[in-house]
Design an enzyme around this catalytic site. Sequence first.
Site, PDB file in Angstrom:
ATOM      1  N   ASP A  88      -7.726  -7.737   1.385  1.00  0.00           N
ATOM      2  CA  ASP A  88      -6.692  -7.904   2.411  1.00  0.00           C
ATOM      3  C   ASP A  88      -7.249  -7.456   3.747  1.00  0.00           C
ATOM      4  OD1 ASP A  88      -5.130  -5.235   3.579  1.00  0.00           O
ATOM      5  OD2 ASP A  88      -6.291  -4.852   1.759  1.00  0.00           O
ATOM      6  N   ASP A 141       0.855  -1.180   0.000  1.00  0.00           N
ATOM      7  CA  ASP A 141       0.000   0.000   0.000  1.00  0.00           C
ATOM      8  C   ASP A 141       0.893   1.231   0.000  1.00  0.00           C
ATOM      9  OD1 ASP A 141       0.926   0.307   2.584  1.00  0.00           O
ATOM     10  OD2 ASP A 141      -0.906  -0.408   3.516  1.00  0.00           O
ATOM     11  N   CYS A 144      -5.231 -27.954  12.732  1.00  0.00           N
ATOM     12  CA  CYS A 144      -6.384 -28.838  12.903  1.00  0.00           C
ATOM     13  C   CYS A 144      -6.045 -30.308  12.687  1.00  0.00           C
ATOM     14  CB  CYS A 144      -7.499 -28.413  11.955  1.00  0.00           C
ATOM     15  SG  CYS A 144      -8.248 -26.833  12.413  1.00  0.00           S
ATOM     16  N   HIS A 196      -4.032 -21.188  11.213  1.00  0.00           N
ATOM     17  CA  HIS A 196      -5.371 -21.733  10.975  1.00  0.00           C
ATOM     18  C   HIS A 196      -6.305 -20.701  10.365  1.00  0.00           C
ATOM     19  CE1 HIS A 196      -9.348 -23.428  11.513  1.00  0.00           C
ATOM     20  NE2 HIS A 196      -9.673 -22.281  12.087  1.00  0.00           N
ATOM     21  N   CYS A 245      -5.754 -27.590   7.769  1.00  0.00           N
ATOM     22  CA  CYS A 245      -4.526 -26.890   8.152  1.00  0.00           C
ATOM     23  C   CYS A 245      -3.691 -27.726   9.123  1.00  0.00           C
ATOM     24  CB  CYS A 245      -4.846 -25.528   8.777  1.00  0.00           C
ATOM     25  SG  CYS A 245      -5.347 -25.579  10.507  1.00  0.00           S
TER      26      CYS A 245
END
Length: 370
Positions: free
Chosen positions: A267, A93, A310, A336, A307
């Site tokens: 984002d 940015d 998990c 996660h 993920c």
Amino acid sequence: MAVRYELIKECKDTGARVGKLHTPHGVIETPIFMPVGTQATVKSLTPEDVKRTGAQIILSNTYHLYIRPGTRVMEKAGGLHKFMNWDKPILTDSGGYQVFSLGDLRQIKEEGVTFRSHLDGSKHFIGPEEAMYIQNVLGSDIMMAFDECAPYPAEYDYTKKSMERTLRWAKRCKDAHKNTDKQALFGIVQGGMYQDLREISAKETVAMDFPGYAIGGLSVGEPKPLMYEVLDYTLPHLPREKARYLMGVGSIDALFEGVERGVDMFDCVLQTRIARNGTAMTSTGKVVIKNAKYEEDFSPLDAECDCYCCQNFSKAYLRHLIKANEILGLRLLSEHNLRFTLKTMENIRKAIMEDSFVEYKKEFFKKYIY
């Protein structure tokens, strides 16, 4: 052009679309969520961790990297990709939002903004030309024009003057931009919550012929229905053949709503910020892992998630880590939340390709409570 958007498929019932964004550091499949690495790092995660989430591109912050470590260090390092060991695309940015959020520490003039560092109070100046120079040194694939982000709420006259200044700054940014064969400069549409100002900003920004366009000045405190209304009357003025980026938006409901209206890029710091507070995003909604009910819960955080967290750890273990202030807990939850978000975007792309986006959205929110 350094960056080129390729439209692959449009949803038959909505504005949702799938595309490819071709950049010097790889092809990005859109719609996409971009993890935020403000200070040349996605907080608590290594580049390998971030790649494991399925991230195709990350965002870094021009203001923060200008303040520390500074352009001299970044130039000697060979740019941001080498400095942080990230070989995929990067978007930076312009630093405008951060500068304007400094409040009494900054002064806005036509030339640019004079401000004091939030770190040590030292005095600095950034205008369109300086923002381009800094981002050219950083070497990001996608640079953002230097803009003024009006607060919410803001009076019409102030917002109009701010929008008009942003248009003048956009022209100066384009004139000052170097490395056009290696870095793309996106324009930013402003105009607050006023339909006529948004339409003027969009039309005049598009007339400057940027390779992509961002919608700025949203997710600044306005109600979500108002944000969606602004998108409804702004997006039709942005060209179909170029990328559209909604800045600073990342809640799951807003991602679906943005995609449905034709947004390609998003984002937000939300995913990693709430992770550091012990909150997870799951297929059934928010999980505050510190809650006592998880003390003896040895099931995964989200049985549907693929993920690393998990697949290997339980809610009870995660609760223990967070309660004990162990860094691993923050890392696992951050990874996660990013993977959950990026997997959702993968599913959205698949649904659009199969002409089932509307059905997928309905099924998703039957379970997801927010």
